[in-house]
Design a protein around this motif. Structure first.
Motif, PDB file in Angstrom:
ATOM      1  N   ARG A 175       0.848  -1.183   0.000  1.00 39.00           N
ATOM      2  CA  ARG A 175       0.000   0.000   0.000  1.00 39.00           C
ATOM      3  C   ARG A 175       0.887   1.237   0.000  1.00 39.00           C
ATOM      4  O   ARG A 175       1.763   1.383   0.859  1.00 39.00           O
ATOM      5  N   MET A 176       0.662   2.118  -0.952  1.00 43.13           N
ATOM      6  CA  MET A 176       1.446   3.344  -1.076  1.00 43.13           C
ATOM      7  C   MET A 176       0.553   4.551  -0.760  1.00 43.13           C
ATOM      8  O   MET A 176      -0.674   4.482  -0.885  1.00 43.13           O
ATOM      9  N   ALA A 177       1.197   5.652  -0.357  1.00 42.72           N
ATOM     10  CA  ALA A 177       0.445   6.866  -0.049  1.00 42.72           C
ATOM     11  C   ALA A 177       1.301   8.083  -0.344  1.00 42.72           C
ATOM     12  O   ALA A 177       2.538   8.020  -0.323  1.00 42.72           O
ATOM     13  N   ALA A 178       0.627   9.184  -0.636  1.00 42.26           N
ATOM     14  CA  ALA A 178       1.338  10.438  -0.856  1.00 42.26           C
ATOM     15  C   ALA A 178       1.843  10.976   0.470  1.00 42.26           C
ATOM     16  O   ALA A 178       1.182  10.843   1.513  1.00 42.26           O
ATOM     17  N   LYS A 179       2.985  11.598   0.436  1.00 38.70           N
ATOM     18  CA  LYS A 179       3.610  12.121   1.644  1.00 38.70           C
ATOM     19  C   LYS A 179       2.789  13.266   2.227  1.00 38.70           C
ATOM     20  O   LYS A 179       2.412  14.209   1.536  1.00 38.70           O
ATOM     21  N   SER A 180       2.501  13.156   3.526  1.00 43.23           N
ATOM     22  CA  SER A 180       1.833  14.224   4.271  1.00 43.23           C
ATOM     23  C   SER A 180       2.060  13.943   5.745  1.00 43.23           C
ATOM     24  O   SER A 180       2.487  12.848   6.133  1.00 43.23           O
ATOM     25  N   VAL A 181       1.762  14.906   6.568  1.00 48.99           N
ATOM     26  CA  VAL A 181       1.914  14.705   8.011  1.00 48.99           C
ATOM     27  C   VAL A 181       0.992  13.586   8.488  1.00 48.99           C
ATOM     28  O   VAL A 181       1.372  12.752   9.317  1.00 48.99           O
ATOM     29  N   ALA A 182      -0.215  13.554   7.937  1.00 47.48           N
ATOM     30  CA  ALA A 182      -1.183  12.538   8.354  1.00 47.48           C
ATOM     31  C   ALA A 182      -0.709  11.134   8.025  1.00 47.48           C
ATOM     32  O   ALA A 182      -0.863  10.208   8.827  1.00 47.48           O
ATOM     33  N   THR A 183      -0.141  10.951   6.824  1.00 48.29           N
ATOM     34  CA  THR A 183       0.309   9.609   6.446  1.00 48.29           C
ATOM     35  C   THR A 183       1.624   9.241   7.105  1.00 48.29           C
ATOM     36  O   THR A 183       1.790   8.119   7.601  1.00 48.29           O
ATOM     37  N   ALA A 184       2.564  10.176   7.151  1.00 47.75           N
ATOM     38  CA  ALA A 184       3.870   9.863   7.717  1.00 47.75           C
ATOM     39  C   ALA A 184       3.804   9.608   9.214  1.00 47.75           C
ATOM     40  O   ALA A 184       4.534   8.765   9.751  1.00 47.75           O
ATOM     41  N   PHE A 185       2.914  10.327   9.886  1.00 41.13           N
ATOM     42  CA  PHE A 185       2.826  10.193  11.344  1.00 41.13           C
ATOM     43  C   PHE A 185       1.576   9.431  11.775  1.00 41.13           C
ATOM     44  O   PHE A 185       1.148   9.547  12.917  1.00 41.13           O
ATOM     45  N   SER A 186       1.016   8.637  10.862  1.00 38.69           N
ATOM     46  CA  SER A 186      -0.212   7.904  11.195  1.00 38.69           C
ATOM     47  C   SER A 186      -0.006   6.970  12.382  1.00 38.69           C
ATOM     48  O   SER A 186      -0.868   6.869  13.264  1.00 38.69           O
ATOM     49  N   LEU A 187       1.135   6.290  12.424  1.00 41.53           N
ATOM     50  CA  LEU A 187       1.376   5.369  13.534  1.00 41.53           C
ATOM     51  C   LEU A 187       1.663   6.106  14.835  1.00 41.53           C
ATOM     52  O   LEU A 187       1.453   5.564  15.925  1.00 41.53           O
ATOM     53  N   VAL A 188       2.145   7.335  14.740  1.00 41.14           N
ATOM     54  CA  VAL A 188       2.337   8.141  15.946  1.00 41.14           C
ATOM     55  C   VAL A 188       0.981   8.457  16.576  1.00 41.14           C
ATOM     56  O   VAL A 188       0.813   8.401  17.799  1.00 41.14           O
ATOM     57  N   PHE A 189      -0.008   8.773  15.729  1.00 44.83           N
ATOM     58  CA  PHE A 189      -1.351   9.016  16.242  1.00 44.83           C
ATOM     59  C   PHE A 189      -1.908   7.761  16.918  1.00 44.83           C
ATOM     60  O   PHE A 189      -2.581   7.834  17.952  1.00 44.83           O
ATOM     61  N   VAL A 190      -1.609   6.601  16.325  1.00 41.41           N
ATOM     62  CA  VAL A 190      -2.041   5.337  16.931  1.00 41.41           C
ATOM     63  C   VAL A 190      -1.349   5.146  18.281  1.00 41.41           C
ATOM     64  O   VAL A 190      -1.970   4.715  19.262  1.00 41.41           O
ATOM     65  N   GLN A 191      -0.047   5.465  18.334  1.00 44.85           N
ATOM     66  CA  GLN A 191       0.676   5.372  19.598  1.00 44.85           C
ATOM     67  C   GLN A 191       0.017   6.207  20.683  1.00 44.85           C
ATOM     68  O   GLN A 191      -0.224   5.732  21.795  1.00 44.85           O
ATOM     69  N   VAL A 192      -0.250   7.463  20.362  1.00 45.75           N
ATOM     70  CA  VAL A 192      -0.847   8.375  21.337  1.00 45.75           C
ATOM     71  C   VAL A 192      -2.208   7.856  21.797  1.00 45.75           C
ATOM     72  O   VAL A 192      -2.518   7.822  23.002  1.00 45.75           O
ATOM     73  N   GLY A 193      -3.037   7.426  20.845  1.00 48.80           N
ATOM     74  CA  GLY A 193      -4.371   6.948  21.193  1.00 48.80           C
ATOM     75  C   GLY A 193      -4.337   5.697  22.050  1.00 48.80           C
ATOM     76  O   GLY A 193      -5.054   5.604  23.058  1.00 48.80           O
ATOM     77  N   LEU A 194      -3.507   4.725  21.666  1.00 48.51           N
ATOM     78  CA  LEU A 194      -3.439   3.478  22.429  1.00 48.51           C
ATOM     79  C   LEU A 194      -2.846   3.706  23.819  1.00 48.51           C
ATOM     80  O   LEU A 194      -3.290   3.095  24.797  1.00 48.51           O
ATOM     81  N   THR A 195      -1.844   4.560  23.903  1.00 43.62           N
ATOM     82  CA  THR A 195      -1.252   4.846  25.210  1.00 43.62           C
ATOM     83  C   THR A 195      -2.287   5.485  26.129  1.00 43.62           C
ATOM     84  O   THR A 195      -2.410   5.109  27.304  1.00 43.62           O
ATOM     85  N   ALA A 196      -3.048   6.442  25.596  1.00 43.61           N
ATOM     86  CA  ALA A 196      -4.091   7.085  26.400  1.00 43.61           C
ATOM     87  C   ALA A 196      -5.170   6.080  26.801  1.00 43.61           C
ATOM     88  O   ALA A 196      -5.651   6.083  27.950  1.00 43.61           O
ATOM     89  N   LEU A 197      -5.536   5.192  25.868  1.00 45.07           N
ATOM     90  CA  LEU A 197      -6.580   4.204  26.157  1.00 45.07           C
ATOM     91  C   LEU A 197      -6.139   3.240  27.254  1.00 45.07           C
ATOM     92  O   LEU A 197      -6.877   2.996  28.219  1.00 45.07           O
ATOM     93  N   LEU A 198      -4.938   2.674  27.122  1.00 40.53           N
ATOM     94  CA  LEU A 198      -4.465   1.706  28.109  1.00 40.53           C
ATOM     95  C   LEU A 198      -4.191   2.372  29.459  1.00 40.53           C
ATOM     96  O   LEU A 198      -4.441   1.771  30.512  1.00 40.53           O
ATOM     97  N   ALA A 199      -3.690   3.607  29.436  1.00 42.34           N
ATOM     98  CA  ALA A 199      -3.495   4.329  30.698  1.00 42.34           C
ATOM     99  C   ALA A 199      -4.842   4.602  31.369  1.00 42.34           C
ATOM    100  O   ALA A 199      -4.967   4.513  32.598  1.00 42.34           O
ATOM    101  N   GLY A 200      -5.851   4.936  30.557  1.00 44.37           N
ATOM    102  CA  GLY A 200      -7.185   5.161  31.105  1.00 44.37           C
ATOM    103  C   GLY A 200      -7.775   3.900  31.717  1.00 44.37           C
ATOM    104  O   GLY A 200      -8.404   3.938  32.780  1.00 44.37           O
TER     105      GLY A 200
END
Length: 360
Positions: A175-200
């Motif tokens: 799967r390919m995607a055009a470069k953008s902050v959303a695509t390049a840092f998509s897994l960072v957003f997942v990190q933040v969300g999962l960390t907040a969820l598990l901490a909660g």
């Protein structure tokens, strides 16, 4: 291909082992989710159903593994291998429900609770003097997330205008995607969300309703305090390892690395964390409260609030989380309106993460 087969085999083995040992890890007064008096914990029906359950799970696990191998041999598609894991989970819970039904029937027919003094125990200090939240255990996850952001910012200028955002089971970009902050840092957003969820969830564990033994209330309360602290630490450790796996996956994506061992970067840290968390919780779950004279009371018969021994529904209970009847950890009180809000929030979060990750 070999890596995918190995990972699928390891995961199937872990699920099978967990399914086989869970009856020994659960409280002896709730065999297969059925509340029984302590003197009935070793009743012949319970012993027989435990033995039958294990044979059924073992046979079902072998059958599920065989189906997975056949499907892979016919199609050559490694992604079908995890189907054997899903089949095994289905067999696992099917065997559980059969044992639950038989023990409930024996309990009703034998009048196991007739003439017994039932009661409940409450630790009021859990509200006024709760165990401290292990903030230091949250630090590794936060450090990894920050490190991922920093590395991503450094790597961002060198990322190609079109780059791989997903790899198949062989480590090949699919799967390919055009470069953008959303695509390049998509897994960072997942990190933040999962960390907040598990901490909660870890924080919510401290406010869950304990299932204390009325026969030994003080000793049971001491044990429960240790158990929730260990559970919170296990959840925060799991968050750190998931973040580490996502950091490795991000590095593969940012550097354009193509290798057959790419799945190991994601799966191994998570599998390791899950195994460690299960071992820690299992060890603490087996430690039963002792060192206190018995009061003569037994747990009240509350099976009517448990659907199939797994799902708790009690509108009169204001607790959001209650200890699981079978297995480790906690489950939601589906009779609490907040549980629907929480589930809706989790579904929305998953949908958002999927959109960020695969929507481009």
């Amino acid at each position: 291909m070999t890596v995918a087969i190995a990972l699928s085999s390891v995961l199937s083995a872990l699920v099978l082992v967990l399914a086989l040992v869970l009856p020994s890890l659960s409280s002896p007064t709730v065999p297969f989710g059925v509340r029984v008096p302590a003197q009935r914990a070793a009743d012949p029906t319970v012993v027989r159903q435990t033995r039958i359950y294990r044979w059924r799970v073992l046979g079902g696990g072998i059958l599920a593994a065989g189906i997975g191998v056949v499907m892979f041999s016919v199609t050559g598609e490694p992604l079908l291998l995890p189907m054997s894991v899903l089949l095994l989970v289905g067999v696992w819970y099917g065997c559980f429900f059969l044992a639950n039904h038989e023990i409930r029937a024996a309990k009703a027919a034998g009048g196991w609770y007739e003439g017994l003094r039932q009661g409940i125990a409450v630790d009021t200090e859990l509200r006024t003097d709760p165990p401290r939240f292990p903030w230091l255990w949250l630090a590794p996850a936060l450090v990894i997330v920050v490190a991922t952001v920093v590395i991503g910012l450094i790597r961002y200028p060198s990322i190609p205008e079109t780059f791989a955002v997903h790899y198949d089971a062989n480590g090949v970009p699919d799967r390919m995607a055009a470069k953008s902050v959303a695509t390049a840092f998509s897994l960072v957003f997942v990190q933040v969300g999962l960390t907040a969820l598990l901490a909660g969830i870890a924080a919510a564990v401290f406010r869950g309703r304990p299932d204390l033994d009325p026969a030994r209330p003080a000793a049971s309360a001491r044990w429960y305090r240790r158990y929730i602290s260990q559970s919170a630490k296990a959840l925060l450790g799991l968050a750190a390892m998931i973040d580490l796996a996502l950091l490795g996956s991000s590095l593969l994506m940012w550097t354009g690395t193509v290798t057959s061992w790419a799945p190991l970067v994601v799966v191994l840290p998570i599998l390791t964390a899950v195994v460690v968390a299960v071992v820690v919780l299992a060890r603490n779950n087996r430690e039963r409260p002792e060192g206190e004279p018995e009061t003569g009371l037994t747990h009240r018969d509350d099976d009517r609030y448990w659907r199939g021994g797994l799902f708790y529904l009690n509108r009169e209970d204001h607790a959001l989380l209650v200890p699981r009847r079978f297995g480790l950890g906690w489950t939601l009180n589906l009779g609490n309106p907040k549980s629907a809000i929480l589930l809706a929030g989790v579904v929305a979060f998953i949908g958002l993460m999927v959109t960020l990750r695969f929507g481009t």
